[in-house]
Design a protein around this motif. Structure first.
Motif, mmCIF file in Angstrom:
data_model
loop_
_atom_site.group_PDB
_atom_site.id
_atom_site.type_symbol
_atom_site.label_atom_id
_atom_site.label_comp_id
_atom_site.label_asym_id
_atom_site.label_seq_id
_atom_site.Cartn_x
_atom_site.Cartn_y
_atom_site.Cartn_z
ATOM 1 N N ILE A 131 5.488 -6.158 -7.880
ATOM 2 C CA ILE A 131 4.440 -5.680 -6.990
ATOM 3 C C ILE A 131 3.251 -5.270 -7.849
ATOM 4 O O ILE A 131 3.400 -4.475 -8.772
ATOM 5 C CB ILE A 131 4.932 -4.501 -6.134
ATOM 6 N N SER A 132 2.095 -5.808 -7.537
ATOM 7 C CA SER A 132 0.905 -5.520 -8.334
ATOM 8 C C SER A 132 0.442 -4.089 -8.107
ATOM 9 O O SER A 132 0.818 -3.434 -7.126
ATOM 10 C CB SER A 132 -0.225 -6.481 -7.965
ATOM 11 N N ASN A 133 -0.378 -3.601 -9.020
ATOM 12 C CA ASN A 133 -0.928 -2.253 -8.892
ATOM 13 C C ASN A 133 -1.798 -2.136 -7.641
ATOM 14 O O ASN A 133 -1.812 -1.093 -6.985
ATOM 15 C CB ASN A 133 -1.728 -1.876 -10.134
ATOM 16 N N GLU A 134 -2.525 -3.201 -7.321
ATOM 17 C CA GLU A 134 -3.364 -3.192 -6.119
ATOM 18 C C GLU A 134 -2.514 -3.033 -4.865
ATOM 19 O O GLU A 134 -2.874 -2.293 -3.952
ATOM 20 C CB GLU A 134 -4.177 -4.481 -6.031
ATOM 21 N N ALA A 135 -1.380 -3.713 -4.831
ATOM 22 C CA ALA A 135 -0.493 -3.607 -3.677
ATOM 23 C C ALA A 135 0.096 -2.202 -3.577
ATOM 24 O O ALA A 135 0.237 -1.649 -2.484
ATOM 25 C CB ALA A 135 0.626 -4.636 -3.777
ATOM 26 N N LYS A 136 0.415 -1.613 -4.727
ATOM 27 C CA LYS A 136 0.946 -0.246 -4.723
ATOM 28 C C LYS A 136 -0.106 0.737 -4.219
ATOM 29 O O LYS A 136 0.204 1.649 -3.454
ATOM 30 C CB LYS A 136 1.398 0.149 -6.131
ATOM 31 N N GLN A 137 -1.352 0.547 -4.633
ATOM 32 C CA GLN A 137 -2.426 1.418 -4.163
ATOM 33 C C GLN A 137 -2.656 1.247 -2.668
ATOM 34 O O GLN A 137 -2.876 2.226 -1.949
ATOM 35 C CB GLN A 137 -3.719 1.116 -4.927
ATOM 36 N N LEU A 138 -2.585 0.017 -2.186
ATOM 37 C CA LEU A 138 -2.748 -0.245 -0.763
ATOM 38 C C LEU A 138 -1.640 0.425 0.043
ATOM 39 O O LEU A 138 -1.900 1.048 1.073
ATOM 40 C CB LEU A 138 -2.743 -1.754 -0.500
ATOM 41 N N LEU A 139 -0.428 0.337 -0.437
ATOM 42 C CA LEU A 139 0.698 0.981 0.234
ATOM 43 C C LEU A 139 0.518 2.496 0.261
ATOM 44 O O LEU A 139 0.759 3.133 1.291
ATOM 45 C CB LEU A 139 2.011 0.615 -0.460
ATOM 46 N N ALA A 140 0.072 3.073 -0.855
ATOM 47 C CA ALA A 140 -0.143 4.514 -0.915
ATOM 48 C C ALA A 140 -1.230 4.942 0.069
ATOM 49 O O ALA A 140 -1.085 5.959 0.763
ATOM 50 C CB ALA A 140 -0.512 4.932 -2.331
ATOM 51 N N SER A 141 -2.301 4.171 0.163
ATOM 52 C CA SER A 141 -3.377 4.531 1.084
ATOM 53 C C SER A 141 -2.924 4.402 2.534
ATOM 54 O O SER A 141 -3.303 5.210 3.377
ATOM 55 C CB SER A 141 -4.616 3.675 0.842
ATOM 56 N N GLN A 142 -2.093 3.421 2.825
ATOM 57 C CA GLN A 142 -1.567 3.278 4.183
ATOM 58 C C GLN A 142 -0.666 4.450 4.540
ATOM 59 O O GLN A 142 -0.686 4.922 5.679
ATOM 60 C CB GLN A 142 -0.803 1.964 4.323
#
Length: 91
Positions: A35-46
């Protein structure tokens, strides 16, 4: 009627015998997921949004209950201040 050999009685048996070596190679491989860092950040923001939405829903429910009970009152001075702020912001 003359039958010459028994071909095709169980054609899948021969096929499975031939592929047995390939199955062991495939069984030894393992799938991996990255899982890319961008995807992890997106998940955290959601998840933060979801938490915020839950808090907002609780607040709205509380206000709705007070409105229904007739105990919800807004200060007219506070309302006027906020309205002035919004009008100034638009200009």
């Amino acid at each position: 009627m003359k039958i010459q050999g028994v071909y095709g009685v169980n054609p899948y048996h021969k096929l499975s015998e031939g592929n047995s070596g390939k199955r062991t190679v495939a069984a030894n491989r393992h799938d991996q997921l990255q899982i890319s860092n961008e995807a992890k950040q997106l998940l955290a923001s959601q998840m933060e949004e979801s938490k915020w939405d839950a808090e907002r829903a609780e607040k709205l429910q509380s206000i709705q209950e007070r409105v229904d009970a007739g105990t919800y009152h807004i200060s007219t001075e506070e309302l006027a201040k906020r309205m002035q702020f919004l009008i100034k912001e638009r200009n």
